[in-house]
Design an enzyme around this catalytic site. Structure first.
Site, PDB file in Angstrom:
ATOM      1  N   ASP A 217       0.836  -1.202   0.000  1.00 11.28           N
ATOM      2  CA  ASP A 217       0.000   0.000   0.000  1.00 11.28           C
ATOM      3  C   ASP A 217       0.873   1.254   0.000  1.00 11.28           C
ATOM      4  O   ASP A 217       0.433   2.325   0.413  1.00 11.28           O
ATOM      5  CB  ASP A 217      -0.923  -0.002   1.221  1.00 11.28           C
ATOM      6  CG  ASP A 217      -0.134   0.022   2.531  1.00 11.28           C
ATOM      7  OD1 ASP A 217       0.979  -0.529   2.556  1.00 11.28           O
ATOM      8  OD2 ASP A 217      -0.631   0.574   3.521  1.00 11.28           O
ATOM      9  N   GLU A 218       2.103   1.126  -0.476  1.00 11.73           N
ATOM     10  CA  GLU A 218       3.046   2.245  -0.504  1.00 11.73           C
ATOM     11  C   GLU A 218       3.064   2.862  -1.905  1.00 11.73           C
ATOM     12  O   GLU A 218       3.416   2.200  -2.878  1.00 11.73           O
ATOM     13  CB  GLU A 218       4.445   1.755  -0.125  1.00 11.73           C
ATOM     14  CG  GLU A 218       5.498   2.856  -0.087  1.00 11.73           C
ATOM     15  CD  GLU A 218       6.882   2.309   0.173  1.00 11.73           C
ATOM     16  OE1 GLU A 218       7.834   3.110   0.136  1.00 11.73           O
ATOM     17  OE2 GLU A 218       7.018   1.087   0.388  1.00 11.73           O
TER      18      GLU A 218
END
Length: 266
Positions: free
Chosen positions: A152-153
């Site tokens: 989720d970066e």
């Protein structure tokens, strides 16, 4: 086309290769590889003759395009991957130096994303990430680059931005877009994010330093209660590094059982 014939006739090999697109009568577009051979013989016409051979390479070109896509883009969301993002950042940094312009790098972390995977499964998490990138695209310009660096970066490159004010406007648009409710598998979710921003050349002038600065600013945004934006600041950065080092040392100490418990009677 005539110049290619002349080139084939003038070359040492008497050959010339080139690619074109060909539209068939059924409306299908093919990728064609053409080979021109110039045949010169004293018994033939004084200008010689040309032999043109065409080969359908549509399947080869399709495979090459797919491999190129997988090498540069995230297969799930269509965002740039780490390799392409690094390349574009380095190019933009050089352009910024040459024309004395400003660029910004945003580091974005989705708050509590693990809970989505735990409650809705990885399919639900994937659906959310696809919707998230779509929202990013609606919040930035076409010349900006959205990248998924892992999990989720995410990171976003804003070339030729009008300093801190311009970067903050984009970041707030992204923050507002993310927090709008999203429906995944019949469940309405409200997600927040933490955004860190660094500027070039004000904060750094290399890709590695900018990415590190943006990450540090993003961690500070998370520590300040999440759902907020933080710009890189050298003074605050040193304090953040100290906290991260303490956390790292504590984890190592726990793993290696370096703590001992003592009771002090009162």
């Amino acid at each position: 086309f005539i110049w290619r014939l002349r080139k084939a006739a003038a070359s040492n090999t008497n050959q010339e290769n080139f690619e074109t697109s060909l539209l068939t009568s059924s409306g299908t577009e093919l990728s064609m590889l053409w080979n021109i051979n110039y045949i010169s013989d004293e018994e033939l016409d004084e200008h010689g003759q040309f032999l043109l051979i065409g080969q359908d390479i549509s399947s080869i070109r399709k495979t090459q395009n797919q491999l190129h896509y997988l090498a540069h883009f995230d297969s799930l969301t269509g965002a740039a991957n780490r390799r392409l993002f690094e390349d574009r950042c380095k190019q933009s940094i050089e352009t910024s130096k040459r024309y004395d312009s400003c660029l910004a790098l945003l580091s974005i972390d989705i708050d509590h994303f693990k809970k989505i995977n735990d409650t809705l499964g990885h399919d639900g998490g994937d659906d959310f990430l696809i919707e998230l990138v779509s929202r990013f695209q609606r919040s930035v310009r076409k010349e900006d680059t959205i990248a998924r660096l892992g999990g989720d970066e995410f990171a976003i490159l804003l070339p030729n931005v009008s300093g801190q004010d311009g970067a903050e406007v984009v970041a707030r648009n992204i923050l507002e877009s993310i927090t709008k409710p999203v429906t995944i598998k019949g469940n309405e979710l409200i997600i927040t994010s933490s955004i860190g921003i660094t500027l070039c050349p004000e904060d750094a002038s290399s890709y590695e330093a900018m990415l590190k600065n943006a990450d540090m600013a993003m961690y500070r945004a998370k520590n300040n209660g999440r759902k907020n934006i933080q710009f890189y600041c050298a003074d605050r950065n040193s304090e953040m590094i100290r906290q991260i080092e303490i956390e790292k040392d504590l984890r190592v100490a726990l793993k290696e059982q370096q703590f001992s418990l003592h009771y002090q009677p009162i």
